[in-house]
Design an enzyme around this catalytic site. Structure first.
Site, short mmCIF file in Angstrom:
data_model
loop_
_atom_site.label_atom_id
_atom_site.label_comp_id
_atom_site.label_asym_id
_atom_site.label_seq_id
_atom_site.Cartn_x
_atom_site.Cartn_y
_atom_site.Cartn_z
N LYS A 284 0.85 -1.19 0.00
CA LYS A 284 0.00 0.00 0.00
C LYS A 284 0.89 1.24 0.00
CE LYS A 284 -3.63 2.29 2.62
NZ LYS A 284 -4.66 2.12 3.63
N LYS B 243 -2.04 -1.50 -3.96
CA LYS B 243 -2.90 -0.32 -3.88
C LYS B 243 -2.07 0.95 -3.92
CE LYS B 243 -6.00 1.66 -0.54
NZ LYS B 243 -6.38 1.67 0.81
C1 PBG Z 1 -7.77 2.72 5.53
C2 PBG Z 1 -7.94 2.66 4.05
C3 PBG Z 1 -7.72 3.68 3.09
C4 PBG Z 1 -8.15 3.15 1.87
C5 PBG Z 1 -8.58 1.84 2.12
N1 PBG Z 1 -8.42 1.56 3.47
C6 PBG Z 1 -7.28 5.09 3.23
C7 PBG Z 1 -5.92 5.47 3.56
O1 PBG Z 1 -5.02 4.68 3.78
O2 PBG Z 1 -5.73 6.69 3.64
C8 PBG Z 1 -8.12 3.89 0.57
C9 PBG Z 1 -9.21 3.55 -0.34
C10 PBG Z 1 -9.48 4.50 -1.45
O3 PBG Z 1 -8.87 5.57 -1.62
O4 PBG Z 1 -10.39 4.16 -2.18
N2 PBG Z 1 -6.48 2.74 5.99
#
Ligand code: PBG
Length: 319
Positions: A192, A245
């Site tokens: 991520k 992601k």
């Molecule tokens: C929670 C989380 C996030 C997303 C999914 N789970 C946000 C982040 O890390 O700021 C992002 C999902 C999206 O932008 O569609 N930690």
């Protein structure tokens, strides 16, 4: 000369020689659940709402009817605190929604629960902090493990930790096993990135950080080795599958991860990607299908997308 146009001569040719065909079963639908009694559209994410627990099973059933086989539940609680304790509340919106969906659709849908602290902490961060302002890793891992166990007990098939804390999968696996939830799996958001493409989500989940940003724990966009190392570590610690992601900005990571590791690799087409597809400046349907096909071609087995219901309907239409 090799005449490649021969492979593209008609729609039949193109479909015949396509190597990445999308189907609704390869899409996972995110669902936001809050504690209010009414559905509230999320302004930053056209077509996406926060649902009350009482309406969540209807959404899940609609997804199932379109051929979708999984949903990802996000709880948006009223109560936020330094320790984010409401993340482990069995009466909180996430746990209640998971139970509702499982009661209504049973084994027909695979239910994932997003496991993170950022909607539950008063800082909007994915971690709990020491008074000094640094991350309190052991308190954070404890809180994540408690939240994951609550979600598993509510009936989640998989918990999906999205916090990017070192050691999260090991801590969650141990808590699930000790808590009698050995059958609950872990699909880790292992790769991520610290991405500007999460912007609209922060409104959806009410999780914008009140100070600083997430660059101290999410991966820097300039690094690929950290993403692969993070995936390897999470797999060694017991993850059953991993998520890359954001999606399109990470096609190279998706491709490397899917050829290197023998586990399902998923992509998350995040809120900012979705917002661009919905912007009206490109053809939404064509561009959405093209993006998802590219993610699939790049190695994604499943893509998590806010467009899942629309895309499933389009795919069913074109059959
Ligand atoms: C929670 C989380 C996030 C997303 C999914 N789970 C946000 C982040 O890390 O700021 C992002 C999902 C999206 O932008 O569609 N930690």
């Amino acid at each position: 000369m090799r005449r490649l146009h021969r492979l593209r001569a008609s729609a039949a040719h193109r479909e015949l020689f396509s190597e990445a065909r999308l189907s609704p079963a390869q899409l996972c639908l995110p669902l936001f659940v809050h504690e209010r009694d009414d559905a509230v559209p999320i302004e930053a994410l056209a077509g996406v709402s926060r649902w009350p627990v009482a309406q969540i099973a209807a959404q899940a059933k609609q997804a199932r009817a379109l051929g979708i086989r999984s949903v990802l539940v996000f709880g948006v609680p009223e109560a936020k605190s330094a320790g984010g304790t409401s993340a482990a509340d069995p009466d909180g919106p996430a746990a209640r929604a998971i139970k509702e969906i499982k009661d209504e659709v049973g084994d027909d849908l695979v239910v994932l629960a997003d496991t993170c602290m950022c909607s539950y902490t008063d800082t909007g961060h994915c971690a709990i902090f020491k008074p000094s302002g640094t991350i309190d890793l052991s308190a954070t891992l404890d809180a994540l493990a408690r939240a994951a166990l609550t979600q598993a007990e509510a009936g989640a098939d998989f918990v999906a930790p999205s916090d990017m804390m070192d050691g999260h999968v090991a801590a969650i696996r141990a808590a699930l096993d000790q808590g009698g939830c050995g059958d609950t799996g872990i699909i880790s958001y292992a790769a991520k990135y610290a991405s500007a493409f999460y912007g609209p989500f922060r409104e959806a989940a009410a999780s914008a950080p009140t100070h600083g940003d997430r660059r101290g724990y999410q991966i820097d966009p300039g690094s690929r080795t950290q993403a692969l190392a993070s995936i390897q570590r999470d797999l060694e610690d017991g993850a059953d599958a991993v998520i890359v992601k954001p999606g399109l900005p990470c096609l190279d990571v998706l491709s490397a991860a899917s050829s290197r590791f023998d586990v399902p690799v998923w992509a998350y087409q995040v809120s900012g990607e979705y917002a661009m597809l919905k912007s009206g400046v490109i053809d939404e349907r064509q561009a959405t299908l093209e993006s998802l096909t590219a993610l699939h071609r790049g190695g994604a087995g499943v893509t998590i997308t806010y467009a899942a219901m629309d895309v499933a309907a389009w795919l069913n239409d074109s059959r």
